[in-house]
Design a protein around this motif. Sequence first.
Motif, mmCIF file in Angstrom:
data_model
loop_
_atom_site.group_PDB
_atom_site.id
_atom_site.type_symbol
_atom_site.label_atom_id
_atom_site.label_comp_id
_atom_site.label_asym_id
_atom_site.label_seq_id
_atom_site.Cartn_x
_atom_site.Cartn_y
_atom_site.Cartn_z
ATOM 1 N N ALA A 137 48.068 51.340 38.235
ATOM 2 C CA ALA A 137 48.906 51.811 37.128
ATOM 3 C C ALA A 137 50.287 51.166 37.114
ATOM 4 C CB ALA A 137 49.033 53.328 37.175
ATOM 5 N N THR A 138 50.766 50.728 38.256
ATOM 6 C CA THR A 138 52.121 50.162 38.299
ATOM 7 C C THR A 138 52.152 48.643 38.376
ATOM 8 O OG1 THR A 138 52.216 50.444 40.703
ATOM 9 C CG2 THR A 138 53.131 52.228 39.342
ATOM 10 N N THR A 139 51.132 48.023 38.960
ATOM 11 C CA THR A 139 51.172 46.572 39.169
ATOM 12 C C THR A 139 49.949 45.833 38.628
ATOM 13 O OG1 THR A 139 50.053 46.572 41.318
ATOM 14 C CG2 THR A 139 52.442 46.944 41.328
ATOM 15 N N HIS A 140 48.932 46.536 38.183
ATOM 16 C CA HIS A 140 47.641 45.964 37.758
ATOM 17 C C HIS A 140 46.842 45.406 38.933
ATOM 18 C CE1 HIS A 140 48.320 46.533 33.522
ATOM 19 N NE2 HIS A 140 49.376 45.736 33.507
ATOM 20 N N ALA A 141 47.311 45.586 40.160
ATOM 21 C CA ALA A 141 46.545 45.142 41.325
ATOM 22 C C ALA A 141 45.457 46.175 41.588
ATOM 23 C CB ALA A 141 47.447 44.988 42.540
ATOM 24 N N CYS A 142 44.204 45.768 41.440
ATOM 25 C CA CYS A 142 43.080 46.703 41.545
ATOM 26 C C CYS A 142 42.204 46.318 42.728
ATOM 27 C CB CYS A 142 42.281 46.687 40.236
ATOM 28 S SG CYS A 142 40.894 47.831 40.234
ATOM 29 N N ILE A 143 42.325 47.077 43.804
ATOM 30 C CA ILE A 143 41.562 46.796 45.019
ATOM 31 C C ILE A 143 40.057 46.849 44.760
ATOM 32 C CG2 ILE A 143 41.069 47.583 47.376
ATOM 33 C CD1 ILE A 143 44.097 48.425 47.468
ATOM 34 N N PRO A 144 39.521 47.870 44.042
ATOM 35 C CA PRO A 144 38.078 47.862 43.773
ATOM 36 C C PRO A 144 37.622 46.636 42.974
ATOM 37 C CG PRO A 144 38.958 50.055 43.448
ATOM 38 C CD PRO A 144 40.139 49.135 43.629
ATOM 39 N N SER A 145 38.454 46.123 42.084
ATOM 40 C CA SER A 145 38.088 44.903 41.347
ATOM 41 C C SER A 145 38.023 43.697 42.290
ATOM 42 C CB SER A 145 39.076 44.630 40.216
ATOM 43 O OG SER A 145 38.937 45.587 39.191
ATOM 44 N N LEU A 146 38.917 43.666 43.278
ATOM 45 C CA LEU A 146 38.854 42.605 44.292
ATOM 46 C C LEU A 146 37.564 42.721 45.102
ATOM 47 C CD1 LEU A 146 42.557 42.623 45.525
ATOM 48 C CD2 LEU A 146 41.418 40.794 44.243
ATOM 49 N N VAL A 147 37.178 43.958 45.440
ATOM 50 C CA VAL A 147 35.924 44.177 46.160
ATOM 51 C C VAL A 147 34.749 43.696 45.309
ATOM 52 C CG1 VAL A 147 34.369 45.953 47.081
ATOM 53 C CG2 VAL A 147 36.834 46.073 47.552
ATOM 54 N N TYR A 148 34.781 44.016 44.016
ATOM 55 C CA TYR A 148 33.735 43.545 43.105
ATOM 56 C C TYR A 148 33.633 42.018 43.164
ATOM 57 C CZ TYR A 148 31.133 42.443 38.910
ATOM 58 O OH TYR A 148 30.191 41.941 38.041
ATOM 59 N N GLY A 149 34.781 41.342 43.069
ATOM 60 C CA GLY A 149 34.787 39.888 43.113
ATOM 61 C C GLY A 149 34.223 39.344 44.410
ATOM 62 N N PHE A 150 34.510 40.018 45.510
ATOM 63 C CA PHE A 150 33.986 39.604 46.810
ATOM 64 C C PHE A 150 32.466 39.777 46.863
ATOM 65 C CE2 PHE A 150 32.739 40.711 51.187
ATOM 66 C CZ PHE A 150 33.105 39.546 51.835
ATOM 67 N N LEU A 151 31.973 40.917 46.339
ATOM 68 C CA LEU A 151 30.543 41.207 46.395
ATOM 69 C C LEU A 151 29.714 40.416 45.385
ATOM 70 C CD1 LEU A 151 30.646 45.105 46.775
ATOM 71 C CD2 LEU A 151 30.121 43.415 48.555
ATOM 72 N N PHE A 152 30.236 40.279 44.165
ATOM 73 C CA PHE A 152 29.435 39.723 43.073
ATOM 74 C C PHE A 152 29.993 38.429 42.483
ATOM 75 C CE2 PHE A 152 29.030 44.395 42.963
ATOM 76 C CZ PHE A 152 27.705 44.495 43.324
ATOM 77 N N GLY A 153 31.098 37.977 42.986
ATOM 78 C CA GLY A 153 31.738 36.781 42.453
ATOM 79 C C GLY A 153 32.797 37.171 41.435
ATOM 80 N N PRO A 154 33.770 36.304 41.263
ATOM 81 C CA PRO A 154 34.858 36.617 40.331
ATOM 82 C C PRO A 154 34.365 36.607 38.888
ATOM 83 C CG PRO A 154 35.051 34.363 41.115
ATOM 84 C CD PRO A 154 33.925 34.990 41.875
ATOM 85 N N PRO A 155 35.131 37.226 37.987
ATOM 86 C CA PRO A 155 34.773 37.165 36.572
ATOM 87 C C PRO A 155 34.806 35.707 36.105
ATOM 88 C CG PRO A 155 36.658 38.630 36.916
ATOM 89 C CD PRO A 155 36.338 37.977 38.219
ATOM 90 N N PRO A 156 34.169 35.419 34.972
ATOM 91 C CA PRO A 156 34.222 34.047 34.464
ATOM 92 C C PRO A 156 35.667 33.594 34.285
ATOM 93 C CG PRO A 156 32.894 35.475 33.036
ATOM 94 C CD PRO A 156 33.498 36.331 34.088
ATOM 95 N N ALA A 157 35.884 32.305 34.393
ATOM 96 C CA ALA A 157 37.230 31.761 34.228
ATOM 97 C C ALA A 157 37.749 32.073 32.828
ATOM 98 C CB ALA A 157 37.216 30.261 34.463
ATOM 99 N N ARG A 158 39.053 32.214 32.737
ATOM 100 C CA ARG A 158 39.704 32.500 31.451
ATOM 101 C C ARG A 158 39.436 31.371 30.480
ATOM 102 N NH1 ARG A 158 42.929 35.390 28.902
ATOM 103 N NH2 ARG A 158 43.239 36.835 30.584
ATOM 104 N N THR A 159 38.985 31.750 29.321
ATOM 105 C CA THR A 159 38.879 30.817 28.205
ATOM 106 C C THR A 159 39.645 31.444 27.069
ATOM 107 O OG1 THR A 159 36.822 31.840 27.471
ATOM 108 C CG2 THR A 159 36.615 29.909 28.880
#
Length: 166
Positions: A137-159
């Motif tokens: 809520a304060t920094t947009h740093a989302c630890i569970p989203s980082l875990v997701y990226g570690f487990l399943f790969g990062p989201p597609p690159a920004r286009t």
Amino acid sequence: MPLIGTACDRLDVQGYTHVDRRTLATVEPWLRWSPALCTAIIVIGTAFASPWVLWGLIPFATLGAVFPRHPFDLLYNHGVRPLTRTPPLPPHGAPRRFACGLASAWLAATGATFAMDAAAAGYVLGGLLAGVGTLVATTHACIPSLVYGFLFGPPPARTEVPATTE
């Protein structure tokens, strides 16, 4: 002005790579809305050692995991947005939905510890969950989203896509 830098990178980790940077810059403060509301409820439930408050948040977190928009995002899009005259909040990517699913399980466990009179464990779990929510809520740093990226790969690159006109 387009959103660049750390905030954009952190939102990309959450799966907002499908949103153009100009729109992202406009809605960036409002992407804190749902995490902030959820965190406030988590703090209340934890402070009062209330399993019912914590369990009451589970359906909202679960809907946020299943659907591309959290129920609190809908509250913003249909209630607050007409007043702010900003674009609607974009749909969530898989990492942020994963975070909502993880929050559902964490809420269930935290509520269960309070229900079993294991208040110390409940305060630890609730405090940690509130801390993770506060970070988003304060920094947009989302630890569970980082875990997701570690487990399943990062989201597609920004286009860059055309700006939303909704």
